[in-house]
Design an enzyme around this catalytic site. Structure first.
Site, PDB file in Angstrom:
ATOM      1  N   HIS A 160       0.860  -1.188   0.000  1.00 30.82           N
ATOM      2  CA  HIS A 160       0.000   0.000   0.000  1.00 30.82           C
ATOM      3  C   HIS A 160       0.895   1.237   0.000  1.00 30.82           C
ATOM      4  O   HIS A 160       2.108   1.113  -0.182  1.00 30.82           O
ATOM      5  CB  HIS A 160      -0.980  -0.030   1.181  1.00 30.82           C
ATOM      6  CG  HIS A 160      -0.335   0.044   2.524  1.00 30.82           C
ATOM      7  ND1 HIS A 160      -0.020   1.236   3.126  1.00 30.82           N
ATOM      8  CD2 HIS A 160       0.079  -0.927   3.370  1.00 30.82           C
ATOM      9  CE1 HIS A 160       0.555   1.003   4.289  1.00 30.82           C
ATOM     10  NE2 HIS A 160       0.629  -0.304   4.460  1.00 30.82           N
ATOM     11  N   LEU A 161       0.368   2.406   0.192  1.00 34.90           N
ATOM     12  CA  LEU A 161       1.100   3.653  -0.040  1.00 34.90           C
ATOM     13  C   LEU A 161       2.410   3.781   0.736  1.00 34.90           C
ATOM     14  O   LEU A 161       3.441   4.109   0.158  1.00 34.90           O
ATOM     15  CB  LEU A 161       0.197   4.854   0.246  1.00 34.90           C
ATOM     16  CG  LEU A 161       0.783   6.214  -0.139  1.00 34.90           C
ATOM     17  CD1 LEU A 161       1.169   6.234  -1.613  1.00 34.90           C
ATOM     18  CD2 LEU A 161      -0.196   7.314   0.175  1.00 34.90           C
TER      19      LEU A 161
END
Length: 87
Positions: free
Chosen positions: A15-16
């Site tokens: 994810h980010l």
């Protein structure tokens, strides 16, 4: 050119935050760095490209490094992933 397969250990996948850490690590090297997941190829130096690969926990990706510092780049990226990308 050097390559190696590695399994993503982060519980939330890429994810980010871990994608950003991966990209920051990759950008330290001059080599062209990509990874393949399923049948897609992503630029390891682009957060959007890494996020677009939709890599989850337990998925196996193959990093490919090409350039003057390819071996050091591959070793550093595999090490970062095996250590959980800061998580």
């Amino acid at each position: 050119m050097v390559s190696q397969k590695v399994v993503i250990k982060n519980p939330t996948g890429l994810h980010l935050r871990p994608a950003g850490i991966l990209c920051k690590e990759a950008m330290q090297f001059k080599s062209h760095i990509t990874f393949t997941f399923k049948e897609n190829m992503a630029n390891a130096k682009s957060v959007l490209s890494v996020l677009g690969a939709c890599v989850k926990c337990g998925d196996e990706v193959e990093f490919v490094c090409e350039g003057e510092d390819e071996e050091e780049a591959l070793k550093a990226l595999v090490h970062a992933i095996e250590n959980g990308l800061g998580e």
